[in-house]
Design an enzyme around this catalytic site. Structure first.
Site, PDB file in Angstrom:
ATOM      1  N   ASP A 100      63.516  35.754  17.646  1.00  0.00           N
ATOM      2  CA  ASP A 100      62.740  35.518  18.849  1.00  0.00           C
ATOM      3  C   ASP A 100      62.555  36.856  19.548  1.00  0.00           C
ATOM      4  O   ASP A 100      63.530  37.580  19.759  1.00  0.00           O
ATOM      5  CB  ASP A 100      63.526  34.560  19.766  1.00  0.00           C
ATOM      6  CG  ASP A 100      62.658  33.490  20.373  1.00  0.00           C
ATOM      7  OD1 ASP A 100      61.697  33.848  21.063  1.00  0.00           O
ATOM      8  OD2 ASP A 100      62.961  32.300  20.161  1.00  0.00           O
ATOM      9  N   ASP A 196      57.764  35.173  22.335  1.00  0.00           N
ATOM     10  CA  ASP A 196      57.902  34.307  23.502  1.00  0.00           C
ATOM     11  C   ASP A 196      56.851  34.590  24.581  1.00  0.00           C
ATOM     12  O   ASP A 196      56.624  35.754  24.927  1.00  0.00           O
ATOM     13  CB  ASP A 196      59.303  34.551  24.082  1.00  0.00           C
ATOM     14  CG  ASP A 196      59.682  33.583  25.170  1.00  0.00           C
ATOM     15  OD1 ASP A 196      59.875  32.395  24.855  1.00  0.00           O
ATOM     16  OD2 ASP A 196      59.799  34.006  26.336  1.00  0.00           O
ATOM     17  N   GLU A 250      53.962  32.316  20.878  1.00  0.00           N
ATOM     18  CA  GLU A 250      54.127  31.150  21.735  1.00  0.00           C
ATOM     19  C   GLU A 250      53.433  31.451  23.042  1.00  0.00           C
ATOM     20  O   GLU A 250      53.648  32.522  23.628  1.00  0.00           O
ATOM     21  CB  GLU A 250      55.601  30.862  21.995  1.00  0.00           C
ATOM     22  CG  GLU A 250      55.809  29.563  22.753  1.00  0.00           C
ATOM     23  CD  GLU A 250      56.460  29.707  24.121  1.00  0.00           C
ATOM     24  OE1 GLU A 250      56.884  28.686  24.669  1.00  0.00           O
ATOM     25  OE2 GLU A 250      56.540  30.836  24.667  1.00  0.00           O
ATOM     26  N   HIS A 322      63.235  23.717  21.309  1.00  0.00           N
ATOM     27  CA  HIS A 322      64.258  23.758  22.367  1.00  0.00           C
ATOM     28  C   HIS A 322      63.669  23.559  23.760  1.00  0.00           C
ATOM     29  O   HIS A 322      64.408  23.582  24.735  1.00  0.00           O
ATOM     30  CB  HIS A 322      64.987  25.097  22.292  1.00  0.00           C
ATOM     31  CG  HIS A 322      64.048  26.232  22.578  1.00  0.00           C
ATOM     32  ND1 HIS A 322      63.022  26.573  21.726  1.00  0.00           N
ATOM     33  CD2 HIS A 322      63.939  27.064  23.631  1.00  0.00           C
ATOM     34  CE1 HIS A 322      62.333  27.570  22.246  1.00  0.00           C
ATOM     35  NE2 HIS A 322      62.876  27.892  23.406  1.00  0.00           N
ATOM     36  N   ASP A 323      62.339  23.433  23.873  1.00  0.00           N
ATOM     37  CA  ASP A 323      61.708  23.295  25.189  1.00  0.00           C
ATOM     38  C   ASP A 323      61.223  21.877  25.487  1.00  0.00           C
ATOM     39  O   ASP A 323      60.636  21.652  26.543  1.00  0.00           O
ATOM     40  CB  ASP A 323      60.497  24.236  25.292  1.00  0.00           C
ATOM     41  CG  ASP A 323      60.920  25.685  25.439  1.00  0.00           C
ATOM     42  OD1 ASP A 323      62.023  25.933  25.959  1.00  0.00           O
ATOM     43  OD2 ASP A 323      60.143  26.563  25.019  1.00  0.00           O
TER      44      ASP A 323
HETATM   45  C1  GLC Z   1      59.459  30.196  26.369  1.00  0.00           C
HETATM   46  C2  GLC Z   1      60.758  29.709  25.765  1.00  0.00           C
HETATM   47  C3  GLC Z   1      61.553  29.012  26.835  1.00  0.00           C
HETATM   48  C4  GLC Z   1      61.844  30.003  27.936  1.00  0.00           C
HETATM   49  C5  GLC Z   1      60.566  30.664  28.452  1.00  0.00           C
HETATM   50  C6  GLC Z   1      60.868  31.884  29.240  1.00  0.00           C
HETATM   51  O1  GLC Z   1      58.638  29.167  26.771  1.00  0.00           O
HETATM   52  O2  GLC Z   1      60.527  28.914  24.646  1.00  0.00           O
HETATM   53  O3  GLC Z   1      62.732  28.459  26.338  1.00  0.00           O
HETATM   54  O4  GLC Z   1      62.488  29.368  28.967  1.00  0.00           O
HETATM   55  O5  GLC Z   1      59.721  31.072  27.413  1.00  0.00           O
HETATM   56  O6  GLC Z   1      61.354  32.897  28.402  1.00  0.00           O
END
Ligand code: GLC
Ligand code: CA
Length: 557
Positions: A100, A196, A250, A322-323
């Protein structure tokens, strides 16, 4: 050695949120020793690559997404040495590993920030975004997006929590730091990155006020897909081009149109992006604004991405990470856990794209229900609870958290019916879902009809067939509120995937061009199925093949 850049389209990824995967050293926290021990299990799913959520040192304000040292391993998880062992064994087993990359923000405990806050003359002064006066943006995690810093006498921007100050990517030195982080891990042998909130790294010049239309996201159009995003991403892309690796982006609220800008054409700077649209079939913007589940919405989102990306770029396919809360609790049924868990697997795995499976999804883990908001760990769940719907009863507000919390996907992985679900020998850092005696890997291993074994079959089938991997996608009966039917075709090869989202039996019709054609039922999530009886049982899923007719036609085509 195979090349990830050439092969990612036919690969299956397994996502690990390390803290809750497996505790290898008996302190109640999942770690890289546990990951090492379970690599054989992951391989046994038919998986080709692992995505490790952040394993770097972090004060855990956002569980790893607030990084205080990009070139090290969190002591809770092990050491760099242990990381190398995991990486080497992953490779030995013929799998790849991606990390990540979280560079929109750091932790406020990162040495860069500690320096930056000291004053305007500090060499790190411009590493972050400082202003004398804040604009009206709100943070996605807690309150205003600006926090006053006494030492510096200015406000810093944090789109996420106060402990996650946004980096100033307009500063070339910051971009050099990002490239150096990438090289550090690529030189060690990792095979790429999941990047991310990568669509947030370039903010609109002057940081203008946002339109306050929805709380918490009012500034989003001023920091999402910003003016220099392609320029910055192409710098990072150049680093990756020196290695055999891939980049997956993402980006919250990414539309398929913007995704195409990142993954195709002259600005191509990522190999794939994650869609968020299909995560909104039971909510608006975030799971916290809950709506009844709509199959039509889900199918619309799936098909939109399938049609738009086909032939131009490549999709990612996922139902959990995980979100988001667990998908059986959202789009399936806890009562029909096995049936809906297996059906949901078929609903997405056979689409066109690279498959991602999140830890625990393959055994049908479900949402956890905790009694007190204090028992939850996730910062966004806590904020939502304390900020919204304050006129509702505590019970009603907790119910919303139960439906929406990211913590449901962060409970310890359920390995067996032993104490603490076999995750650890001591009390784990976070509650184990009390259903672990019924829902666990050991139990599913023994049962040929388990969710786990169905996942294995789906993965094996997808990987065996060129049509299921590369073929065209088309959806039928998009208006049906009960059935999801799609085909995959390549040359003369045809497959039909039929999924019932109904809790009761429903009669299904083949699309007209399939009626009466010779078919084979290749996979079904129920035993004893008459392939010609199109009465589908609750959450039944069937995968039919319509052979091309010539003798040379193979399952593998
Ligand atoms: C992304 C991650 C999430 C995190 C956010 C801030 O959306 O997947 O878990 O809280 O970014 O880094
Ligand atoms: Ca541990």
């Amino acid at each position: 050695m195979s090349s990830i850049r050439n092969d990612y389209k036919k690969m299956v990824f397994y996502q690990i949120w390390v803290r809750s995967f497996c505790d290898g050293n008996g302190d109640g926290i999942g770690d890289l020793y546990g990951v090492y021990d379970k690599l054989g299990y992951i391989k046994s799913l038919g998986v080709d690559a692992i995505w490790l959520c952040p394993v770097y040192p972090s004060p855990n304000a956002d569980y790893g997404y607030d990084i205080s040292d990009y070139k090290n391993i969190h002591p809770d998880f092990g050491t760099l040495d242990q990381f190398r062992k995991v990486l080497d064994k992953t490779h030995e087993l013929g799998m790849k590993l991606i990390m990540d990359l979280v560079v929109n923000h750091t932790s406020d405990e990162h040495p860069w920030f500690l320096e930056s806050r000291k004053g305007k003359d500090n060499p790190y002064s411009d590493y972050y975004i400082w202003r004398d006066k804040p604009n009206n943006w709100e943070s996605l995690f807690e309150g205003k997006a600006w926090e006053y810093d006494e030492t510096r006498g200015q406000y810093y921007l944090h789109i996420f929590s106060k402990k996650q100050p946004d980096l100033n990517m307009d500063n070339p030195r910051v971009r050099e730091e990002v490239k150096s982080i990438m090289r550090f891990w690529l030189d060690m042998g990792v095979d790429g990155f999941r990047e991310d909130v990568i669509n947030f790294i370039s903010k609109k010049e002057g940081l203008p006020d946002g339109i306050p239309f929805v709380p918490a996201v009012n500034g989003i159009f001023n920091y999402k897909d910003g003016p220099h995003i392609h320029e910055y991403l192409s710098e990072f892309r150049k680093v990756c081009e020196e290695y055999d690796c891939i980049q997956i982006g993402e980006g919250p609220l990414t539309t398929v149109k913007t995704a195409l800008m990142y993954i195709t054409g002259k600005h191509k700077s990522l190999d794939m992006m994650f869609s968020f649209d299909h995560m909104m079939a039971d909510c608006l913007f975030t799971e916290y604004i809950h709506r009844p589940f709509s199959l039509k919405k889900l199918k619309h989102a799936f098909s939109k991405w399938q049609y738009s990306i086909n032939g131009k770029g490549w999709n990612t396919l996922y139902l959990e990470n995980h979100d988001h809360p667990r998908v059986i609790s959202r789009y399936g049924s806890e009562r029909f856990r096995r049936e809906s868990g297996t059906m949901l697997a078929a609903s997405y795995i056979f689409q066109q794209g690279t498959v991602f499976i999140y830890q625990g999804q393959e055994i049908g883990m479900t949402n956890i229900r905790l009694r007190d908001i204090e028992d939850y760990k996730d910062i966004s769940s806590k904020t939502n609870f304390h900020k919204y719907h304050l006129k509702d009863t505590i019970e009603a507000r907790l119910r919303r958290i139960h439906l929406s919390s990211r913590d449901s996907s962060r409970t310890p992985m359920q390995w067996s019916s032993a104490r603490y679900a076999g995750f650890s020998s001591v009390r784990p850092w976070f509650n184990v879902n009390p259903n672990y005696k019924r829902v666990n890997v050991a139990k599913d291993e023994k049962d040929p009809n388990s969710i786990l074994n169905f996942y294995r079959r789906c993965v094996a089938l997808k990987k065996m067939s060129r049509t299921l991997t590369y073929g065209q996608y088309r959806e039928f009966f998009p208006d049906s509120e009960q059935i999801y039917i799609y085909e995959r075709t390549l040359g003369k090869q045809r497959w039909l995937i039929i999924c019932s989202f109904a809790k009761h039996p429903v009669r299904v019709h083949f699309p007209r061009e399939y009626a009466g054609k010779k078919n084979q039922l290749i996979l079904c999530n129920y035993r004893e199925t008459d392939k010609n009886d199109l009465c589908f049982r609750p959450y039944e899923a069937r995968i039919y093949r319509f052979p091309a007719g010539d003798e040379k036609s193979q399952l593998t085509d």
